[in-house]
Motif scaffolding. Structure first.
Motif, PDB file in Angstrom:
ATOM      1  N   ASN A  36       0.824  -1.207   0.000  1.00 18.46           N
ATOM      2  CA  ASN A  36       0.000   0.000   0.000  1.00 18.46           C
ATOM      3  C   ASN A  36       0.858   1.257   0.000  1.00 18.46           C
ATOM      4  O   ASN A  36       0.513   2.250  -0.636  1.00 18.46           O
ATOM      5  CB  ASN A  36      -0.939   0.015   1.210  1.00 18.46           C
ATOM      6  CG  ASN A  36      -2.031  -0.996   1.063  1.00 18.46           C
ATOM      7  OD1 ASN A  36      -2.659  -1.091   0.022  1.00 18.46           O
ATOM      8  ND2 ASN A  36      -2.251  -1.778   2.095  1.00 18.46           N
ATOM      9  N   THR A  39       1.990   1.790  -3.459  1.00 19.24           N
ATOM     10  CA  THR A  39       0.896   2.305  -4.269  1.00 19.24           C
ATOM     11  C   THR A  39       0.661   3.783  -3.991  1.00 19.24           C
ATOM     12  O   THR A  39       0.505   4.586  -4.922  1.00 19.24           O
ATOM     13  CB  THR A  39      -0.390   1.496  -4.012  1.00 19.24           C
ATOM     14  OG1 THR A  39      -0.133   0.121  -4.289  1.00 19.24           O
ATOM     15  CG2 THR A  39      -1.535   1.986  -4.863  1.00 19.24           C
ATOM     16  N   ASN A  63      -6.250  -2.991  -2.869  1.00 17.07           N
ATOM     17  CA  ASN A  63      -5.442  -3.139  -1.664  1.00 17.07           C
ATOM     18  C   ASN A  63      -5.536  -1.890  -0.780  1.00 17.07           C
ATOM     19  O   ASN A  63      -5.424  -1.972   0.438  1.00 17.07           O
ATOM     20  CB  ASN A  63      -3.997  -3.432  -2.042  1.00 17.07           C
ATOM     21  CG  ASN A  63      -3.306  -4.330  -1.044  1.00 17.07           C
ATOM     22  OD1 ASN A  63      -3.880  -4.747  -0.059  1.00 17.07           O
ATOM     23  ND2 ASN A  63      -2.060  -4.615  -1.305  1.00 17.07           N
ATOM     24  N   LEU A  64      -5.745  -0.732  -1.419  1.00 17.85           N
ATOM     25  CA  LEU A  64      -5.934   0.489  -0.628  1.00 17.85           C
ATOM     26  C   LEU A  64      -7.229   0.414   0.177  1.00 17.85           C
ATOM     27  O   LEU A  64      -7.311   0.963   1.279  1.00 17.85           O
ATOM     28  CB  LEU A  64      -5.927   1.716  -1.534  1.00 17.85           C
ATOM     29  CG  LEU A  64      -4.591   2.032  -2.200  1.00 17.85           C
ATOM     30  CD1 LEU A  64      -4.742   3.211  -3.155  1.00 17.85           C
ATOM     31  CD2 LEU A  64      -3.513   2.304  -1.170  1.00 17.85           C
ATOM     32  N   ALA A  67      -6.373  -1.356   3.305  1.00 17.58           N
ATOM     33  CA  ALA A  67      -5.716  -0.452   4.258  1.00 17.58           C
ATOM     34  C   ALA A  67      -6.740   0.475   4.908  1.00 17.58           C
ATOM     35  O   ALA A  67      -6.694   0.715   6.122  1.00 17.58           O
ATOM     36  CB  ALA A  67      -4.627   0.356   3.564  1.00 17.58           C
TER      37      ALA A  67
END
Length: 185
Positions: A36, A39, A63-64, A67
Motif C-alpha cells: 500500500n 501504491t 489493496n488500498l 488499508a
C-alpha cells in the motif's frame, strides 16, 4: 461470552482470516500492507524519481481499500469495542517493563514512554524512530513484503520464501526484545 467487549477468540478470528485469505487467493490477489505504501507513493508521483514506483497502481486500488478497512476497523475497535486499555500480560513482564522505565506496563497497549508527543523532543528517540523506520522499510523491500504479507498471505500460499522471512522476523524480534531493547532503554 460477550464478543463485542472481549477479544475475539482464535476460533472466530482465525477462520475469518482464513476465509479472507481464501477469497484473495481465489481472486488471484496477494495481501500485504507494505504494498500500500508503494501504491500511495506511485499515486503521489514517486515514479518520476525511482523506477520502483513505476507500475500500474490502478491495478492495486483494491489493496488500498484493505488499508482503509484496517484504519476504520482499528478506530471502531479502539473506540467502541474495547472495554478498557489494560493489557493481559504476566506480572513478570510488567516488572521487567517497570525496570526498563515503562511505568504503565500492562495498563495500555502503547506505552506513554514511546508513544506520547514528548518522544519527538528527544534527539535520541528521533534518531531511533528514523533509523527504525528506515530499517523496517528497507527490510520489507528486501524481503519482498512485510510481516503481514509474508505471515498471512505468503504462508497461506505455502511459499518457502515467506516461511524463511517469517522465521527471520521472529528471530529479529526476539533479538530486539531481549538483547537490543534493554540496552536502548
Amino acid at each position: 461470552m460477550n464478543l463485542i467487549l472481549e477479544p475475539w477468540p482464535w476460533y472466530i478470528s482465525g477462520p475469518l482470516i482464513a476465509l479472507t485469505m481464501a477469497i484473495l487467493i481465489l481472486m488471484g490477489k496477494r495481501f500485504g500492507m507494505s504494498s500500500n505504501l508503494r501504491t500511495l507513493c506511485a499515486i503521489g508521483g514517486a515514479g518520476k524519481l525511482a523506477g520502483f514506483f513505476k507500475f500500474d497502481w490502478k491495478a492495486q486500488r483494491w489493496n488500498l481499500l484493505v488499508a482503509l478497512g484496517v484504519l476504520i476497523g482499528g478506530f471502531i475497535a479502539q473506540n467502541f469495542l474495547s472495554p478498557n486499555d489494560a493489557v493481559a500480560i504476566s506480572e513478570n513482564t510488567i516488572t521487567k517493563l517497570n525496570t526498563l522505565g515503562f511505568k504503565d506496563g500492562g495498563q495500555a497497549y502503547m506505552p506513554q514512554a514511546l508513544f506520547e508527543n514528548k518522544v519527538f523532543s528527544n534527539p535520541k528517540n528521533l534518531v531511533l524512530l528514523i533509523l527504525g523506520g528506515f530499517l523496517v522499510g528497507f527490510g520489507a523491500r528486501y524481503a519482498g513484503g512485510c510481516t503481514s504479507g509474508h505471515a498471512i498471505s505468503g504462508l497461506s500460499n505455502l511459499q518457502l520464501p515467506s516461511l524463511i522471512a517469517v522465521i527471520g522476523f521472529f528471530v529479529g524480534g526476539l533479538i530486539m526484545t531481549h538483547l537490543i531493547f534493554p540496552i536502548l532503554f
